[in-house]
Design a protein around this motif. Structure first.
Motif, PDB file in Angstrom:
ATOM      1  N   ASP A 100      38.831  39.409  33.500  1.00  0.00           N
ATOM      2  CA  ASP A 100      38.646  39.842  34.876  1.00  0.00           C
ATOM      3  C   ASP A 100      37.797  41.106  34.891  1.00  0.00           C
ATOM      4  O   ASP A 100      37.450  41.667  33.845  1.00  0.00           O
ATOM      5  N   GLU A 103      39.321  44.344  33.207  1.00  0.00           N
ATOM      6  CA  GLU A 103      39.157  44.357  31.750  1.00  0.00           C
ATOM      7  C   GLU A 103      37.734  44.701  31.366  1.00  0.00           C
ATOM      8  O   GLU A 103      37.500  45.493  30.435  1.00  0.00           O
ATOM      9  N   PRO A 169      44.769  31.884  31.442  1.00  0.00           N
ATOM     10  CA  PRO A 169      43.696  32.818  31.790  1.00  0.00           C
ATOM     11  C   PRO A 169      42.413  32.523  31.007  1.00  0.00           C
ATOM     12  O   PRO A 169      42.464  32.283  29.795  1.00  0.00           O
ATOM     13  N   GLU A 327      34.648  36.552  39.224  1.00  0.00           N
ATOM     14  CA  GLU A 327      35.949  36.869  39.814  1.00  0.00           C
ATOM     15  C   GLU A 327      35.945  36.635  41.323  1.00  0.00           C
ATOM     16  O   GLU A 327      36.914  36.117  41.888  1.00  0.00           O
ATOM     17  N   SER A 330      36.344  32.954  42.087  1.00  0.00           N
ATOM     18  CA  SER A 330      37.722  32.491  41.901  1.00  0.00           C
ATOM     19  C   SER A 330      38.591  32.881  43.099  1.00  0.00           C
ATOM     20  O   SER A 330      39.402  32.072  43.590  1.00  0.00           O
TER      21      SER A 330
END
Length: 352
Positions: A100, A103, A169, A327, A330
């Motif tokens: 993500d 991170e 993930p 991201e 999503s």
């Protein structure tokens, strides 16, 4: 200073074996010294005599390694990158950057603090199909682009037992192929205003997305990114409609196919693409030759950059922007709405 930089490769699955190991070997500025893998026999079948260690941290901590290349499952990207940076190594991470945006930001911040070079392996910037389209857009062959499509479609009706297709993930087609599609789109058109996406599981037994349809908004321009696993016969790789015509790039770059067939990077015919770009303009049709592709440029430019000669092949802020789009797409699919790109003002300013 003229000796090749010493590389430790973490992971010898599809990406490590097919792309990283042969492309590193093809670079005069790098030498592959060690591989982290639990299957030493598999590595030695291709690379006899090379050091193999089941523990990636052992290679990360080796004093005789300058650069760590991370080609592990996605969930290990950020933790291993942080460990490598802490050990004083430069780092290449296979796409996607991380699981993500948070991170990804933490890894970038750590690299900045440690003054270590960080790059993400967006190798598709040096594909013949993308370079052909990039050159055509820059030359204005169909005027201003108002509609653009980029497809990475496959026909793989059976769900395979591999980490990319298991629930969890970083799995699914959007995390697998989406970063390629997004990075190329950002290189062509910059940062979008909005992202709208739909992700789905279409194959019987699928437990993570195997279909992705993402629209990037740029004013009146629409950029469509699409990947599916139930597309028999293939689709056009790129399609563009502009104010003065349209163009089509039908077939994809051949470098992956060559690598899978055992061709060494730089061999005769490397990067050549027999499928040209067909241009439809004012009632006429013509085809121009495809631009030569060469993914070796990623590691050649990386080696030069680490020597202080030129910029990194993929600056980390550009990889961070890719992660932001991944991201956002999503989130858009989950919430069924268009969303803005989640980058700060400082990150947007640094991107260009």
């Amino acid at each position: 200073m003229n000796d090749p930089l010493r590389v430790g490769l973490l992971g010898y699955g599809f990406s490590g074996k097919t792309f990283h190991a042969p492309l590193i070997a093809a670079s005069d500025g790098l030498t592959l010294c060690a591989v982290a893998s639990r299957d030493a026999a598999k590595v030695h079948a291709d690379l006899p005599g090379i050091r193999v260690d089941a523990d990636p941290l052992a290679i990360i901590r080796s004093p005789d390694i300058d650069l760590i290349v991370i080609a592990t499952p996605n969930e290990a990207h950020a933790p291993l990158a942080l460990a490598a940076i802490e050990a004083g190594k430069h780092v290449v991470i296979d796409k996607p950057f991380a699981l993500d945006l948070a991170e990804a930001r933490s890894v970038l911040a750590a690299a900045t603090r440690a003054d270590r070079q960080l790059s993400v392996f967006h190798n598709r910037r040096w594909d013949s199909d993308f370079l052909t389209v990039r050159d055509a857009i820059a030359a204005g062959v169909v005027g201003d682009i108002v509609h653009f499509e980029s497809h990475l479609d496959r026909f793989r009706p059976e769900v395979r037992d591999r980490w990319r297709e298991r629930a969890g993930p970083g799995s699914g087609v959007w995390f697998d192929l989406g970063p390629h599609l997004v990075d190329q789109a950002l290189q062509l058109f910059g940062l979008p205003d909005l992202i709208q996406a739909s992700l789905a599981c279409q194959r019987p037994g699928a437990v993570t997305d195997d279909w992705a349809h993402v629209i990037l908004f740029y004013g009146q321009r629409r950029v469509i990114l699409h990947a599916g696993m139930l597309v028999a016969g293939g689709t056009h790789r790129f399609v563009a409609h502009g104010t003065e015509g349209s163009f089509v790039k039908r077939l994809p770059d051949r470098q992956e196919a060559l690598l899978l067939g055992g061709t060494k990077p730089g061999a005769e015919g490397w990067g050549a693409d027999p499928d040209g770009l067909t241009i439809y303009r004012h009632g006429t049709e013509r085809t121009i030759p495809a631009t030569l592709g060469d993914q070796r440029r990623f590691y050649d430019r990386l080696a030069a950059s680490l020597r202080g000669a030129g910029a990194a092949p993929v600056p980390p802020i550009e990889a961070l922007a890719v992660m932001a789009v991944v991201e956002a797409a999503s989130l858009s699919s989950r919430e069924r709405r268009a969303v803005e790109l989640p980058l700060t003002a400082e990150e947007r300013a640094a991107w260009r």
